[in-house]
Design an enzyme around this catalytic site. Structure first.
Site, PDB file in Angstrom:
ATOM      1  N   SER A 188      -0.755  -5.856  -5.916  1.00 41.98           N
ATOM      2  CA  SER A 188      -0.974  -6.687  -7.099  1.00 41.98           C
ATOM      3  C   SER A 188      -1.779  -7.919  -6.730  1.00 41.98           C
ATOM      4  O   SER A 188      -1.693  -8.422  -5.614  1.00 41.98           O
ATOM      5  CB  SER A 188       0.358  -7.107  -7.724  1.00 41.98           C
ATOM      6  OG  SER A 188       1.095  -7.914  -6.821  1.00 41.98           O
TER       7      SER A 188
ATOM      8  N   ARG B  96       0.822  -1.204   0.000  1.00 47.94           N
ATOM      9  CA  ARG B  96       0.000   0.000   0.000  1.00 47.94           C
ATOM     10  C   ARG B  96       0.862   1.262   0.000  1.00 47.94           C
ATOM     11  O   ARG B  96       0.590   2.216  -0.723  1.00 47.94           O
ATOM     12  CB  ARG B  96      -0.961  -0.019   1.187  1.00 47.94           C
ATOM     13  CG  ARG B  96      -2.109  -1.018   1.008  1.00 47.94           C
ATOM     14  CD  ARG B  96      -3.065  -1.016   2.179  1.00 47.94           C
ATOM     15  NE  ARG B  96      -2.496  -1.622   3.367  1.00 47.94           N
ATOM     16  CZ  ARG B  96      -2.515  -2.933   3.626  1.00 47.94           C
ATOM     17  NH1 ARG B  96      -3.077  -3.754   2.780  1.00 47.94           N
ATOM     18  NH2 ARG B  96      -1.971  -3.421   4.727  1.00 47.94           N
TER      19      ARG B  96
ATOM     20  N   ASP C 131       0.868 -18.636   3.064  1.00 47.11           N
ATOM     21  CA  ASP C 131       0.243 -18.852   4.361  1.00 47.11           C
ATOM     22  C   ASP C 131      -0.270 -20.279   4.491  1.00 47.11           C
ATOM     23  O   ASP C 131      -0.018 -20.964   5.487  1.00 47.11           O
ATOM     24  CB  ASP C 131      -0.982 -17.926   4.533  1.00 47.11           C
ATOM     25  CG  ASP C 131      -0.563 -16.508   4.851  1.00 47.11           C
ATOM     26  OD1 ASP C 131      -1.416 -15.620   4.745  1.00 47.11           O
ATOM     27  OD2 ASP C 131       0.613 -16.298   5.194  1.00 47.11           O
TER      28      ASP C 131
END
Lengths: 225, 225
Positions: free
Chosen positions: B67, B61, B78
């Protein structure tokens, strides 16, 4: 209107192919809870679940009970059953890291491919009409070849699990010993390894192609705005 | 035009947040290859990777380098790192089936939720403005609470791994012994278990909600023509 929706929702959950899907999940739960104590029963249950995987698609089309939920149920059950099989293989074989890597590759490639399929707007990750990679086209273009590679993968994993006698076997040792025992077994293993290798290669290419599609999606979005 | 596209594609791959993402993957690979021989280093690497998980979003940010590819890279990393942690936990603890089940729940709930998010057209599975479940709203509505539950889950798994001294530890024995040793540790474990329990409950609800969304998608499509 509300009642009709709720009834229809239950009806979709009770489609025959989806019930087959629930049975597949149940079989997998039973299979993996007894996998170390009864290897034979585990293999039988896993095999039946695998057969149902093919059957429920056939039933869905025959009975006009195709559903998005059913397709996802199928995909998620496949991913989890393969993952669990790789987990128990990583427990009985050294190096366990090899099977952990295969698990990571399976999850990553299918996840990326599914995401990019949505972004590009295709119906299924098996629709690759505009893909330029030759191996991709050969794999997805020929359903029998693709079937052989997928089945080879699963059968190889099951056989590896059945071959392991103790914890922490060395995988190359076990494969060599098995190959020496019987010419039939070595031929089978060679065939399975070939199909498995193709599938893993396709997985890697899938990841790259899907990643590119995600990047191009953003680039196209920026150029339009 | 072709040159510009290729250059921009590479540029997206080389976004700072995405480079952080690649470093996360590298750290995880190193961490899991030495996890049994050097538990301390494993925990440090895993923790750094976890911190980077928060950082890359912030960088994206700040540097205007958000993207789609980066978001997926994040999500997939994750899922795989949590899966790998659950795999090694299933190796050192009995019953291993518990961690196998948590792995299945993690994959299934996130996969279903992602699919339904696409079907319904939401931006992220964290946007649940029209979800009616109170726990859902409490969880996703309060970012700090959600963060606590996610962090608690990961920290609990790491601590369980650090506590295990041999193979095939009994999970309840180890937890109770640890709790007896130190009041501080028992309070920490209680806090972690609470956050973990909330997260798993949300995972289960997520699956049901997402499955409903998939079923309703088909029903709505049939009603429209």
């Amino acid at each position: 209107m509300a009642n009709k929706s709720r009834l229809t929702k239950l009806a979709v959950y009770l489609y025959i192919p989806n019930i087959i899907g629930y049975m597949r999940i149940l079989m997998n739960i039973i299979a993996f809870s007894i996998c170390f104590s009864d290897k034979r029963l585990f293999s039988i249950l896993y095999f039946i679940s695998f057969v149902c995987d093919a059957l429920d698609g056939w039933f869905a089309r025959k009975l006009n009970q195709v559903s998005t939920f059913g397709a996802i149920l199928d995909m998620v059950t496949d991913r989890i059953s393969t993952a669990c099989l790789l987990v128990i293989l990583s427990q009985v074989y050294r190096p366990g890291f090899a099977f952990l890597s295969l698990l990571a590759l399976d999850i990553a490639s299918h996840w990326l491919q599914m995401y990019s399929t949505f972004l590009v707007g295709k119906v299924s990750h098996k629709d690759v009409k505009d893909s330029t990679n030759w191996l991709f086209k050969a794999y997805y273009g020929n359903r029998i070849f693709m079937g052989y590679c997928c089945v080879a993968c699963e059968v190889l994993y099951i056989i590896l699990f059945l071959l392991a006698k103790n914890q922490t076997e060395n995988i190359t040792d076990v494969l060599m010993n098995a190959a020496k025992q019987s010419s039939l077994l070595s031929t089978l293993l060679a065939l399975l390894l070939f199909g498995w290798a193709i599938k893993q290669t396709v997985n890697v290419i899938q990841m790259k192609t899907a990643a590119d599609a995600c990047v191009l999606y953003d680039i196209n979005k920026k150029q339009k705005a």
